[in-house]
Design a protein around this motif. Structure first.
Motif, mmCIF file in Angstrom:
data_model
loop_
_atom_site.group_PDB
_atom_site.id
_atom_site.type_symbol
_atom_site.label_atom_id
_atom_site.label_comp_id
_atom_site.label_asym_id
_atom_site.label_seq_id
_atom_site.Cartn_x
_atom_site.Cartn_y
_atom_site.Cartn_z
ATOM 1 N N ARG A 11 0.832 -1.205 0.000
ATOM 2 C CA ARG A 11 0.000 0.000 0.000
ATOM 3 C C ARG A 11 0.868 1.256 0.000
ATOM 4 N N ARG A 12 1.993 1.194 0.730
ATOM 5 C CA ARG A 12 2.915 2.336 0.750
ATOM 6 C C ARG A 12 3.517 2.557 -0.637
ATOM 7 N N CYS A 21 2.147 1.824 -3.458
ATOM 8 C CA CYS A 21 1.093 2.386 -4.312
ATOM 9 C C CYS A 21 0.931 3.883 -4.082
ATOM 10 N N ARG A 22 0.979 4.288 -2.824
ATOM 11 C CA ARG A 22 0.872 5.727 -2.521
ATOM 12 C C ARG A 22 2.040 6.487 -3.131
ATOM 13 N N GLU A 23 3.234 5.960 -2.973
ATOM 14 C CA GLU A 23 4.438 6.647 -3.452
ATOM 15 C C GLU A 23 4.486 6.727 -4.972
ATOM 16 N N GLY A 72 1.660 6.635 -6.999
ATOM 17 C CA GLY A 72 0.411 7.142 -7.544
ATOM 18 C C GLY A 72 -0.478 6.079 -8.166
ATOM 19 N N ARG A 107 -3.639 3.990 -8.248
ATOM 20 C CA ARG A 107 -4.982 4.113 -7.677
ATOM 21 C C ARG A 107 -5.567 2.725 -7.446
ATOM 22 N N TYR A 142 -4.485 -1.089 -5.479
ATOM 23 C CA TYR A 142 -3.427 -1.876 -4.828
ATOM 24 C C TYR A 142 -2.746 -2.775 -5.836
#
Length: 203
Positions: free
Chosen positions: A44-45, A47-49, A51, A53, A55
């Motif tokens: 998840r981290r 994916c955030r880093e 971008g 949208r 998982y």
């Protein structure tokens, strides 16, 4: 006169849905994918880093066949498809294709994946688990595009093999496989729910 189709790009397509017990197997795969999305903090981290949208386990987990029986069963099925594809392509291999990586993709509405290739592999592909109405197709790009220079556009009704881009609309259970150098992307997911797939590389 005649035309000789040379240097053809072959995309492999099959379906797991034709096999016995597909519905419970596919449901178990979907549950396993969602479990990973809930438990994989590193994923998840990532994916955030980056971008992403939704998982993906692409940046965090490399051992899915050892993490759950559903992924182990899927690997056995994909191994057979990869071997069939390699044989159909007349590849002169010293050994059977070996699964190098397997990763989950859960794409939320509005998410997509820009054009890319898969270095360090020779076969790549995706098996589709949940494909709701309006979900993204797989967009494949003609590998000759960078060298076409002044080539005219083609008619809207041109055969699939002559189009610069081809969109393949999979269903649950569809297996698509292509040579890893073939550029592809996932356009924006216009569905109202998640699109779940599992991608893979063979080396």
């Amino acid at each position: 006169m005649s035309l000789r189709p040379l240097f053809v790009t072959q995309v492999y397509e099959a379906s797991l849905a034709a096999g016995p017990g597909f519905a419970p197997f596919n449901a178990a795969l979907a549950d396993a994918c969602r479990m990973l999305a809930a438990e994989d903090e590193a994923g998840r981290r990532w994916c955030r880093e980056h971008g992403y949208r939704g998982y993906t386990s692409y940046g965090s987990l490399t051992d899915l066949p050892h993490r759950g029986p559903e992924f182990a069963d899927l690997k056995r099925l994909l191994d057979k498809h990869a071997q069939t594809y390699a044989k159909a392509m007349n590849f002169d291999l010293a050994r059977r294709p070996r699964l190098d990586n397997l990763w989950v993709n859960i794409l939320k509405p509005g998410g997509g994946h820009t054009g890319h290739i898969h270095p360090h592999a020779f076969l790549s592909g995706t098996v589709y688990v949940e494909v709701p109405d309006g979900a993204s197709a797989l967009k494949l790009e003609d590998p000759r595009l960078p060298m076409m220079m002044a080539r005219p556009a083609v008619h809207a009704d041109a055969p699939e093999a002559e189009r610069p881009f081809v969109y393949l609309a999979p269903k649950a259970g569809t297996v698509l496989m292509w040579e890893s150098w073939l550029r592809h992307e996932v356009p924006t997911n216009a569905a109202k729910s998640e699109r779940i797939s599992i991608s893979f590389n063979y080396a």
